[in-house]
Design a protein around this motif. Structure first.
Motif, PDB file in Angstrom:
ATOM      1  N   HIS A 147      -1.433  -7.326  -3.000  1.00 55.37           N
ATOM      2  CA  HIS A 147      -2.297  -8.010  -3.975  1.00 55.37           C
ATOM      3  C   HIS A 147      -3.029  -7.042  -4.891  1.00 55.37           C
ATOM      4  N   HIS A 192      -3.481 -14.019  -0.795  1.00 62.04           N
ATOM      5  CA  HIS A 192      -3.695 -13.845  -2.239  1.00 62.04           C
ATOM      6  C   HIS A 192      -2.695 -12.894  -2.881  1.00 62.04           C
ATOM      7  N   HIS A 206      -9.073  -2.868  -6.598  1.00 57.96           N
ATOM      8  CA  HIS A 206      -8.076  -2.171  -5.786  1.00 57.96           C
ATOM      9  C   HIS A 206      -6.700  -2.811  -5.891  1.00 57.96           C
ATOM     10  N   ALA A 208      -3.522  -3.446  -3.212  1.00 61.53           N
ATOM     11  CA  ALA A 208      -3.328  -3.473  -1.753  1.00 61.53           C
ATOM     12  C   ALA A 208      -1.858  -3.489  -1.403  1.00 61.53           C
ATOM     13  N   TYR A 249      -9.630   0.866   3.442  1.00 64.03           N
ATOM     14  CA  TYR A 249      -9.739   1.183   2.013  1.00 64.03           C
ATOM     15  C   TYR A 249      -9.791   2.698   1.852  1.00 64.03           C
ATOM     16  N   GLU A 259      -6.052  -0.400  -0.854  1.00 66.66           N
ATOM     17  CA  GLU A 259      -6.241  -1.050   0.452  1.00 66.66           C
ATOM     18  C   GLU A 259      -4.918  -1.101   1.185  1.00 66.66           C
TER      19      GLU A 259
HETATM   20 FE   LIG Z   1      -7.907  -6.601  -0.836  1.00 66.92          FE
END
Ligand SMILES: [Fe+2]
Ligand SMILES: O=C1C=CC(S(=O)(=O)O)=CC1(O)O
Length: 352
Positions: A147, A192, A206, A208, A249, A259
């Protein structure tokens, strides 16, 4: 209003890095991403389960920034639909030919209504999928891009924009007065493809990547320790409240936040329930144990416009999450329906 393009998922990001060699160490030698292609000024990377040319482009530049967030659409016809949709929306739209980004077919690039440089594409060069090339996987093997998280001042407005694009909300954080601090929205059936973090924006919070197992995340921490670079760990490892993911992170050599994430959940049924967290529930961001460090709320990457210029920021006018909570998330007990007397209150320990 024309029909929005049929977005499948988040697909790749392009980050500007000031030292390509240092970035290569972080993303290839440490994170173990696979080099699909390499040029003097750019490296194209993918994770082990990915068969499209790349999910991350590192491009050398003078100022660290996020140059592009790209979504894959379901067919070439959906690229046309994207162009029609965004021209009707009145935002800046550019149609680029195949190869404008190495390995990517014809695409539409926009400055979206939130101020982000976004691309919609379908065709892309297929490369070897390394899912079972366990001879190449390290102990911290990353499987795929999961994401984008973006910082934007008006979360409800951003949520409406993405819902108009066919995304659905899986979780959000709000308070009793109705202020929404963050929201998570998906197209692929996970928690997400994009998260909206309330703050001065547009900024990229960020990118991920997903692993299959928590042990792979813990190995990356041990690897950073062995490299004597554990300061690159910004937050975690830990368990999120929102998404239920186990997470870590990191900050790359330019400060971009990455992430590493695993263990969220399936959201593919049409009646997938939305999870709403109270901003005062200190287990929302950390299910246990870790305070959310101030830099995680405060810092994010500059984003560029389609001409490569840094986007000016719009300040968030609503209350900010870090201002309304102690910030010691997952580390204390503060719930509106506190029934015990005296309330358990906060654990003894560091609190920001
Ligand atoms: Fe995230
Ligand atoms: O991917 C995520 C899932 C959950 C969280 S949170 O810190 O638990 O809200 C943050 C995040 O957006 O990075």
């Amino acid at each position: 209003m024309p029909t929005p393009p049929d977005v499948i998922r988040c697909a790749y990001a392009e980050l500007v890095v000031t030292d390509l060699a240092a970035a290569r160490w972080f993303y290839v030698d440490l994170l173990g991403l696979v080099v699909t292609a390499e040029e003097p000024e750019a490296i194209y990377l993918r994770a082990f389960e990915e068969y499209l040319h790349h999910s991350l482009v590192l491009r050398r530049g003078d100022v660290a920034a996020c140059a592009r967030l790209a979504y894959r659409v379901r067919s070439a016809a959906e690229v046309d639909r994207a162009e029609e949709y965004y021209r009707a929306l009145g935002v800046r739209v550019e149609r680029v030919p195949a190869g404008a980004t190495r390995g990517i077919g014809e695409a539409v690039r926009i400055e979206d209504p939130l101020g982000f440089p976004v691309e919609f594409f379908h065709d892309a060069e297929h490369v070897e999928r390394l899912t079972q090339r366990y001879d190449l996987h390290g102990a911290g093997a990353i499987s795929r891009l999961d994401h984008f998280n973006v910082v934007t001042p008006d979360v409800p407005a951003a949520q409406r924009y993405y819902e108009d694009l066919g995304f659905k909300v899986s979780e959000d954080i709000a308070d009793a007065e109705g202020t929404v601090y963050a929201a998570w929205l998906y197209r692929k059936p996970t928690v997400h493809d994009v998260a909206l973090t309330g703050g001065d924006g547009p900024r990229m919070h960020h990118i991920a990547f997903a692993t299959h197992e928590r042990s792979q995340i813990l190995h990356l921490c041990d690897h950073l320790g062995a490299a004597r670079r554990s300061e690159m760990i910004e937050r975690g490892p830990g368990r999120h409240g929102v998404s239920n993911a186990f997470y870590l992170y990191l900050r790359d050599p330019d400060g971009h936040r990455i992430e590493i994430y695993t263990h969220d959940y399936y959201t593919g049924d049409p009646d997938n329930p939305v999870v709403r967290w109270d901003v005062h529930d200190n287990q929302r961001r950390d299910w246990w144990g870790n305070p959310v460090v101030p830099s995680w709320y405060a810092e994010a990457s500059t984003v560029l416009d389609l001409d490569g210029r840094p986007r000016p920021l719009t300040r968030r006018t609503e209350s900010r999450e870090a201002d309304v909570t102690v910030g010691a998330d997952g580390f204390s007990y503060t719930r509106a329906e506190e029934t015990e007397t005296p309330p358990r209150g906060f654990k003894v320990g560091n609190q920001v």
